[in-house]
Design a protein around this motif. Sequence first.
Motif, mmCIF file in Angstrom:
data_model
loop_
_atom_site.group_PDB
_atom_site.id
_atom_site.type_symbol
_atom_site.label_atom_id
_atom_site.label_comp_id
_atom_site.label_asym_id
_atom_site.label_seq_id
_atom_site.Cartn_x
_atom_site.Cartn_y
_atom_site.Cartn_z
ATOM 1 N N ARG A 6 148.836 -1.908 16.022
ATOM 2 C CA ARG A 6 148.773 -2.291 17.433
ATOM 3 C C ARG A 6 147.393 -2.816 17.802
ATOM 4 N NH1 ARG A 6 153.337 -1.830 16.730
ATOM 5 N NH2 ARG A 6 154.973 -0.814 17.949
ATOM 6 N N GLU A 54 158.870 -4.045 21.052
ATOM 7 C CA GLU A 54 159.367 -2.711 20.722
ATOM 8 C C GLU A 54 160.864 -2.698 20.462
ATOM 9 O OE1 GLU A 54 158.008 0.402 20.269
ATOM 10 O OE2 GLU A 54 156.120 -0.690 20.108
ATOM 11 N N ARG A 55 161.580 -3.735 20.879
ATOM 12 C CA ARG A 55 163.022 -3.803 20.626
ATOM 13 C C ARG A 55 163.339 -3.964 19.153
ATOM 14 N NH1 ARG A 55 164.206 -8.849 23.831
ATOM 15 N NH2 ARG A 55 165.640 -9.112 22.063
ATOM 16 N N PRO A 62 162.848 -3.096 15.208
ATOM 17 C CA PRO A 62 162.323 -2.069 14.292
ATOM 18 C C PRO A 62 161.169 -2.579 13.438
ATOM 19 C CG PRO A 62 164.718 -2.036 14.297
ATOM 20 C CD PRO A 62 164.314 -3.234 15.096
ATOM 21 N N ARG A 67 157.888 -2.378 15.269
ATOM 22 C CA ARG A 67 157.436 -1.008 15.532
ATOM 23 C C ARG A 67 156.639 -0.453 14.359
ATOM 24 N NH1 ARG A 67 162.705 -0.406 18.109
ATOM 25 N NH2 ARG A 67 163.573 0.744 16.329
ATOM 26 N N LYS A 68 156.750 -1.082 13.184
ATOM 27 C CA LYS A 68 155.984 -0.658 12.011
ATOM 28 C C LYS A 68 154.593 -1.300 11.953
ATOM 29 C CE LYS A 68 160.250 -0.385 9.273
ATOM 30 N NZ LYS A 68 160.952 -0.952 8.082
ATOM 31 N N TYR A 69 154.347 -2.298 12.774
ATOM 32 C CA TYR A 69 153.088 -3.026 12.718
ATOM 33 C C TYR A 69 151.962 -2.255 13.408
ATOM 34 C CZ TYR A 69 155.313 -7.426 11.152
ATOM 35 O OH TYR A 69 155.959 -8.391 10.429
#
Length: 334
Positions: free
Chosen positions: A56, A46-47, A49, A52-54
């Motif tokens: 889950r 999560e650190r 960017p 964070r677009k991938y």
Amino acid sequence: MRLPIVGISLGDVSGIGPEVTAGALALPRVRRALVPVVFGDGPTLERFPLFRKYARATPETLGRVTGPTVCAVTALAEKERVPGKPTREGGRAQYAYVMAAIAAARAGHVDALCTAPVSKEQISRAGIPFMGHTEVLAEAFGAEVMMLMDGPRVRIALATNHVPLSALPKLLTVEKLTEQLRLMSRELAPVVGRRPRIAVLGLNPHAGEGGLLGREEVEIISPAIRKARAAKVDAHGPVPADGLFARPDAIGYDAVLAMYHDQGLIPAKALDFERTVNVTLGLPVPRTSPDHGTAYALAGTGKASRVPMVEALLKAALLASSARRGPPRRAPGR
């Protein structure tokens, strides 16, 4: 043709693995070559960017993906994931990422594996016996494997891996070397487009000088070469290592079989450290890794080069694509 799906284990989250993985996957040429599935620590991922677009997933919910995905294997406490400060819990976690990636490969969810650097010391401190990725992969897949350092100027495979020099005379046998040469020939043929020409190094200085400096070349290495050649392997030697690597741009072989770890890794790293990729031969899926360690002193500083990880990812994608296509009509450029 669809892009190969590459499972990536994040390595030690206190090392440079997370940042070089994110940096490599941010490059357009890497994104065009593969679909990544990153196995690692949820809060660490999560650190970045990019991650964070991938999509889950977890090891339990992961299937055959259609796009970039992060697979959260752990959720480490903040004190267990500080860059440059490895911990015992981090050692346990990095091993879990490797095993989750292996499980995905065995289930057919990924086409290849790329492993970011781990720390043997930290994994062992966590109470897990660990000699290296190569040994874990061999056991997990029940396969006879070899370590190959695949660089832009030379490919060097190892007859033995992480063993003391005193054990070499007992570990090197005619049967083992013959099978390794057959494995090298079979695995590299789709990459070079023909039977690869393989140089076999001697164990002793000057390849034993006809038995004056050791009998291994006479009694083990030469008979193995003869048996391999009888099996249609284009093997040559024994060749003195110092002479072969003295002119790295005119070696004249597609690959080299070294007898022990440093005999192979020293020239491989000296010739091109950043672009040499660690490849495991003999697995049902390709596996690659960058040729460096966790580099705790660089972790979190932004100074670590992403080039080795880029090369490892692209090599994993290339090998996966080659395996699907079969042998090409001609050898691609190095």
